[in-house]
Write a protein that holds these residues in place. Sequence first.
Motif, mmCIF file in Angstrom:
data_model
loop_
_atom_site.group_PDB
_atom_site.id
_atom_site.type_symbol
_atom_site.label_atom_id
_atom_site.label_comp_id
_atom_site.label_asym_id
_atom_site.label_seq_id
_atom_site.Cartn_x
_atom_site.Cartn_y
_atom_site.Cartn_z
ATOM 1 N N ILE A 161 32.329 1.370 14.750
ATOM 2 C CA ILE A 161 32.581 -0.024 14.387
ATOM 3 C C ILE A 161 33.264 -0.092 13.030
ATOM 4 O O ILE A 161 34.170 -0.887 12.800
ATOM 5 N N GLN A 162 32.839 0.778 12.116
ATOM 6 C CA GLN A 162 33.405 0.767 10.768
ATOM 7 C C GLN A 162 34.858 1.240 10.752
ATOM 8 O O GLN A 162 35.589 0.960 9.808
ATOM 9 N N GLU A 163 35.285 1.980 11.787
ATOM 10 C CA GLU A 163 36.642 2.513 11.819
ATOM 11 C C GLU A 163 37.673 1.512 12.317
ATOM 12 O O GLU A 163 38.831 1.846 12.503
ATOM 13 N N SER A 164 37.275 0.285 12.504
ATOM 14 C CA SER A 164 38.209 -0.750 12.952
ATOM 15 C C SER A 164 39.398 -0.863 12.000
ATOM 16 O O SER A 164 39.268 -0.756 10.784
ATOM 17 N N LYS A 165 40.596 -1.063 12.589
ATOM 18 C CA LYS A 165 41.804 -1.221 11.780
ATOM 19 C C LYS A 165 41.940 -2.637 11.221
ATOM 20 O O LYS A 165 42.859 -2.925 10.465
ATOM 21 N N LYS A 166 41.032 -3.476 11.592
ATOM 22 C CA LYS A 166 41.102 -4.864 11.158
ATOM 23 C C LYS A 166 40.981 -4.966 9.635
ATOM 24 O O LYS A 166 40.205 -4.244 9.006
ATOM 25 N N ARG A 167 41.784 -5.857 9.043
ATOM 26 C CA ARG A 167 41.744 -6.086 7.595
ATOM 27 C C ARG A 167 41.781 -7.582 7.315
ATOM 28 O O ARG A 167 42.379 -8.367 8.062
ATOM 29 N N SER A 168 41.139 -7.962 6.232
ATOM 30 C CA SER A 168 41.182 -9.339 5.765
ATOM 31 C C SER A 168 42.007 -9.396 4.486
ATOM 32 O O SER A 168 41.778 -8.608 3.561
#
Length: 301
Positions: A217-224
């Motif tokens: 889950i922590q390896e998500s490429k999502k960024r804010s």
Amino acid sequence: MSAISTKNLTKYYGKHKGVSNINLDVKEGEIFGFIGPNGAGKSTTIRMLMQLIKPTSGEISVLNKPLTTEQHTLRNKIGYLPSEINYYKDMTGKQVLEFAARANDIQLKDTSTNQYAELLNFDMSKKVKSYSMGNRKKLGILQTLLHKPKLLILDEPTSGLDPLMQHSFFDLLKELNRSGMTIFFSTHVLSEVEKVCDRVAIIRNGEIIRTSKVSEIQESKKRSIEVQFMESGNLIEKYGLQQMDSAVGFKNGIHYLTVQKEIHNVLKHISQYPIQDISIHKPTLEELFMEYYEKEEGEEQ
């Protein structure tokens, strides 16, 4: 080897569903988080694991043994902390622990209780009626660890503990895990799993909607991205921010962009315009869980 294994575990209270088709596989030696809001079915599942209530259907194995009958030898290898704890109010903490030790055929002086009490800043000499909710929870933790169980099952263990004590408690869990203890704990505080868990299961409305490693889950490429341009006002349309592969918003002079994939093209686009301030961060584990939770809920409607 599995410390906890359930197959299609289901519990109904009359016509009301408690949990349905719960499939868990907790490996020996791991710290496993059971995540969901209050009322999701966490305590119902744990009470069935502890044989406090009987399932409507399904199978349970604990420490690689099926729970088909009362198994006292198996219970001696489990430490259980319920979400709510009550003791005789006129007993001291030490008297409670001595009583519990005798019930387990051990002497309190032969346990690690003093060491754990010091770590949790707990005074065993005071009477239960003088304890705060947090101190009653500490007493429950000490009682749970008296007999050095192979498996810890903890239901909302940090409720009532202040942030400093929560930190000490998680340090204790890590120490116990390094010694070989398997730990299964439920919580509705999603950020807690990031501190200690190897894997987690998310439960909603009595059903597990996801099980995965915390690292995945922590390896998500999502960024804010939060950006404040030199020009004031809402610039989403003027700067074409809505055309990128991101969700955008504007509040109090700040433009918020949630990027699902690579951020290179987004940064290239916004860098065309004068920027006063910008910050980029990974979403917290709690934000990722909540997004997944809400997405699953929306798909059912």
